[in-house]
Write an enzyme that holds these catalytic residues in place. Sequence first.
Site, PDB file in Angstrom:
ATOM      1  CE  LYS A  97     -56.427  29.169  -7.124  1.00  0.00           C
ATOM      2  NZ  LYS A  97     -55.701  30.384  -6.745  1.00  0.00           N
ATOM      3  CG  ASN A  98     -52.874  28.962  -4.726  1.00  0.00           C
ATOM      4  OD1 ASN A  98     -53.360  29.468  -5.741  1.00  0.00           O
ATOM      5  ND2 ASN A  98     -53.449  29.064  -3.547  1.00  0.00           N
ATOM      6  CG  ASP A 117     -56.484  29.950   0.330  1.00  0.00           C
ATOM      7  OD1 ASP A 117     -55.535  29.646  -0.401  1.00  0.00           O
ATOM      8  OD2 ASP A 117     -56.761  31.132   0.638  1.00  0.00           O
ATOM      9  NE  ARG A 126     -59.655  33.951 -10.319  1.00  0.00           N
ATOM     10  CZ  ARG A 126     -59.045  34.970  -9.712  1.00  0.00           C
ATOM     11  NH1 ARG A 126     -59.776  35.936  -9.180  1.00  0.00           N
ATOM     12  NH2 ARG A 126     -57.743  35.000  -9.606  1.00  0.00           N
ATOM     13  NE  ARG A 178     -54.326  38.638  -2.044  1.00  0.00           N
ATOM     14  CZ  ARG A 178     -54.610  37.522  -2.714  1.00  0.00           C
ATOM     15  NH1 ARG A 178     -55.747  37.427  -3.354  1.00  0.00           N
ATOM     16  NH2 ARG A 178     -53.777  36.523  -2.755  1.00  0.00           N
ATOM     17  CB  CYS A 229     -58.695  40.390  -4.966  1.00  0.00           C
ATOM     18  SG  CYS A 229     -58.419  39.282  -3.592  1.00  0.00           S
TER      19      CYS A 229
HETATM   20  C1  EPZ Z   1     -51.339  33.168  -1.657  1.00  0.00           C
HETATM   21  O1  EPZ Z   1     -51.657  34.556  -1.852  1.00  0.00           O
HETATM   22  C2  EPZ Z   1     -52.490  32.387  -2.294  1.00  0.00           C
HETATM   23  N1  EPZ Z   1     -52.579  32.749  -3.695  1.00  0.00           N
HETATM   24  C3  EPZ Z   1     -53.796  32.714  -1.601  1.00  0.00           C
HETATM   25  O2  EPZ Z   1     -54.802  31.843  -2.119  1.00  0.00           O
HETATM   26  C4  EPZ Z   1     -53.672  32.410  -0.122  1.00  0.00           C
HETATM   27  O3  EPZ Z   1     -54.832  32.844   0.525  1.00  0.00           O
HETATM   28  C5  EPZ Z   1     -52.457  33.150   0.468  1.00  0.00           C
HETATM   29  O4  EPZ Z   1     -51.266  32.833  -0.267  1.00  0.00           O
HETATM   30  C6  EPZ Z   1     -52.209  32.776   1.920  1.00  0.00           C
HETATM   31  O5  EPZ Z   1     -52.042  31.419   2.060  1.00  0.00           O
HETATM   32  C7  EPZ Z   1     -51.739  32.144  -4.566  1.00  0.00           C
HETATM   33  O6  EPZ Z   1     -50.905  31.347  -4.223  1.00  0.00           O
HETATM   34  C8  EPZ Z   1     -51.884  32.527  -5.995  1.00  0.00           C
HETATM   35  P1  EPZ Z   1     -49.467  36.165   1.013  1.00  0.00           P
HETATM   36  P2  EPZ Z   1     -50.545  35.671  -1.585  1.00  0.00           P
HETATM   37  O7  EPZ Z   1     -48.459  36.979   0.306  1.00  0.00           O
HETATM   38  O8  EPZ Z   1     -49.226  35.135  -1.971  1.00  0.00           O
HETATM   39  C9  EPZ Z   1     -49.508  40.326   3.378  1.00  0.00           C
HETATM   40  C10 EPZ Z   1     -56.794  31.213  -3.207  1.00  0.00           C
HETATM   41  O9  EPZ Z   1     -57.966  31.220  -2.803  1.00  0.00           O
HETATM   42  N2  EPZ Z   1     -48.494  40.785   2.394  1.00  0.00           N
HETATM   43  O10 EPZ Z   1     -49.018  34.945   1.718  1.00  0.00           O
HETATM   44  O11 EPZ Z   1     -51.000  36.914  -2.197  1.00  0.00           O
HETATM   45  C11 EPZ Z   1     -50.871  40.093   2.727  1.00  0.00           C
HETATM   46  O12 EPZ Z   1     -51.599  41.269   2.599  1.00  0.00           O
HETATM   47  C12 EPZ Z   1     -55.874  32.411  -2.887  1.00  0.00           C
HETATM   48  O13 EPZ Z   1     -56.303  30.300  -3.861  1.00  0.00           O
HETATM   49  C13 EPZ Z   1     -47.934  42.026   2.556  1.00  0.00           C
HETATM   50  O14 EPZ Z   1     -48.269  42.764   3.488  1.00  0.00           O
HETATM   51  O15 EPZ Z   1     -50.650  35.800   0.009  1.00  0.00           O
HETATM   52  C14 EPZ Z   1     -51.503  39.086   3.664  1.00  0.00           C
HETATM   53  O16 EPZ Z   1     -52.062  39.747   4.737  1.00  0.00           O
HETATM   54  C15 EPZ Z   1     -56.603  33.514  -2.205  1.00  0.00           C
HETATM   55  N3  EPZ Z   1     -47.014  42.432   1.650  1.00  0.00           N
HETATM   56  C16 EPZ Z   1     -50.297  38.272   4.123  1.00  0.00           C
HETATM   57  O17 EPZ Z   1     -49.135  39.041   3.850  1.00  0.00           O
HETATM   58  C17 EPZ Z   1     -46.602  41.641   0.603  1.00  0.00           C
HETATM   59  O18 EPZ Z   1     -45.767  42.050  -0.200  1.00  0.00           O
HETATM   60  C18 EPZ Z   1     -50.170  36.916   3.432  1.00  0.00           C
HETATM   61  O19 EPZ Z   1     -50.258  37.120   2.038  1.00  0.00           O
HETATM   62  C19 EPZ Z   1     -47.194  40.376   0.466  1.00  0.00           C
HETATM   63  C20 EPZ Z   1     -48.136  39.948   1.386  1.00  0.00           C
END
Ligand code: EPZ
Length: 431
Positions: free
Chosen positions: A22-23, A306, A398, A122, A117
């Site tokens: 999915k991702n 995840d 989802r 996020r 969410c």
């Molecule tokens: C991706 O989310 C995945 N979603 C998430 O999977 C997954 O949990 C996550 O990566 C971590 O592996 C998709 O790929 C669609 P991040 P993403 O940016 O990209 C902080 C599922 O169940 N951050 O790597 O949103 C953030 O708050 C979903 O399939 C900032 O601070 O995650 C977090 O603490 C849930 N500023 C950390 O970085 C930013 O601009 C990692 O988030 C971006 C992120």
Amino acid sequence: MDQYIIKGGNPLVGEVEIGGAKNAALAILAAAIMTDDTVRLENLPDVNDINVLLEAIGGIGAKVERVDRHTAVINGSTIGDISVDYEYIKKIRASYYLLGALLGKYKKAEVPLPGGCNIGSRPIDLHLKGFRALGATVDIKYGAIVASAPDGLHGTHIFMDTVSVGATINIMMAASMAKGNTIIENAAKEPHVVDTANFLNSMGANIKGAGTDVIRIRGVEMLHSTNYSIVPDMIEAGTYMFAAAATRGDIVIKNVIPKHLEAITAKLEEIGCEVEEFDDAVRVISAKKLRRTHVKTLPYPGYPTDMQPQIAVALALASGTSIVTESIFENRFKYADELTRMGACVKVEGNTAIIDGVDKLTGARVSAPDLRAGAALVIAGLAAEGITIVDDIVYIQRGYEDFEGKLKSLGAEIERVTSEKEIQKFKLRIG
Ligand code: EPZ
């Protein structure tokens, strides 16, 4: 509202086939509009988030043809609108990948700001910081991100303050059509980052180092058509691996890349499961009482966030005290109260859950707080004694294709029901 009703206690046994990630598919679908040529995508998972993004892409004018459940043909030459409708981002955050794609191709984009969410606030500050570093002006107006670079984007050196999957991918997409070279340091290394880079390269981009923490991109002016097949879903695979562990089962999980599952396999072996690796499959055998362990979620190749709720369910049935530390998202223990309803002994303190293993879980009515926690509660129901009803399974749909069908093929007694009458019918059938 759809629910799952489950009669627990059957060890899951047999073979299950894993679908596309999915991702990875979410990012690749967005990137597919970066060329005016036709793109054919195969091995797409048939899950709600993918269907929503296909609608969003159609919504800005691209031609989208769903060939079958797992194949789509996309042509971005007819895109007439660079502003994405709020209804899509409201449903899936990953609509924000259209920002990097539209900015890269059209040098302008307008995408509603995604909210938080259930698993955390996020923010997307790193995405916006990256686009600004590439020379775009980025403003938040009327709840939307308005980005533009009339003179084009230009390559630069970007150091990511935090390892972010989404920001790495979004910046990589925009930079692939910028003038000159871009270096992304402290980049995310997840398989879906690599798959998106491989997809862009198959369209003529010039990206090197994806999968390492330094990605080097030489911008190109145009991208061309491609046929591409999405990488297998490591999280779907991991979920079935822990379903085997918690139900004392024996499952062969097919169509996987075992390398992607190393952190998951290591934890399964630590808690006493046997894991056999084959070229494109893994077998998980859980023959005896599980052992306790400690786990901390980390960016890839560390233990994936995840997969955090799923290991917690297994540890709830292990001997001794385990500690689960969540280092990525600040609100990812919402399932703990639901698990406690099933007789688990879980104490959450900040970003840590202390789990004292119990001999058995008992069935209860629980609600899925989010996608992965929902899948974990289904595993708990399969391992528990008696009947479990899982509400709000819309979250699970989802990201898991045909979840109940695949579990049934492994011997699970589970049904998706939409009414009290169907619940009674299930209860009658299982006596
Ligand atoms: C991706 O989310 C995945 N979603 C998430 O999977 C997954 O949990 C996550 O990566 C971590 O592996 C998709 O790929 C669609 P991040 P993403 O940016 O990209 C902080 C599922 O169940 N951050 O790597 O949103 C953030 O708050 C979903 O399939 C900032 O601070 O995650 C977090 O603490 C849930 N500023 C950390 O970085 C930013 O601009 C990692 O988030 C971006 C992120």
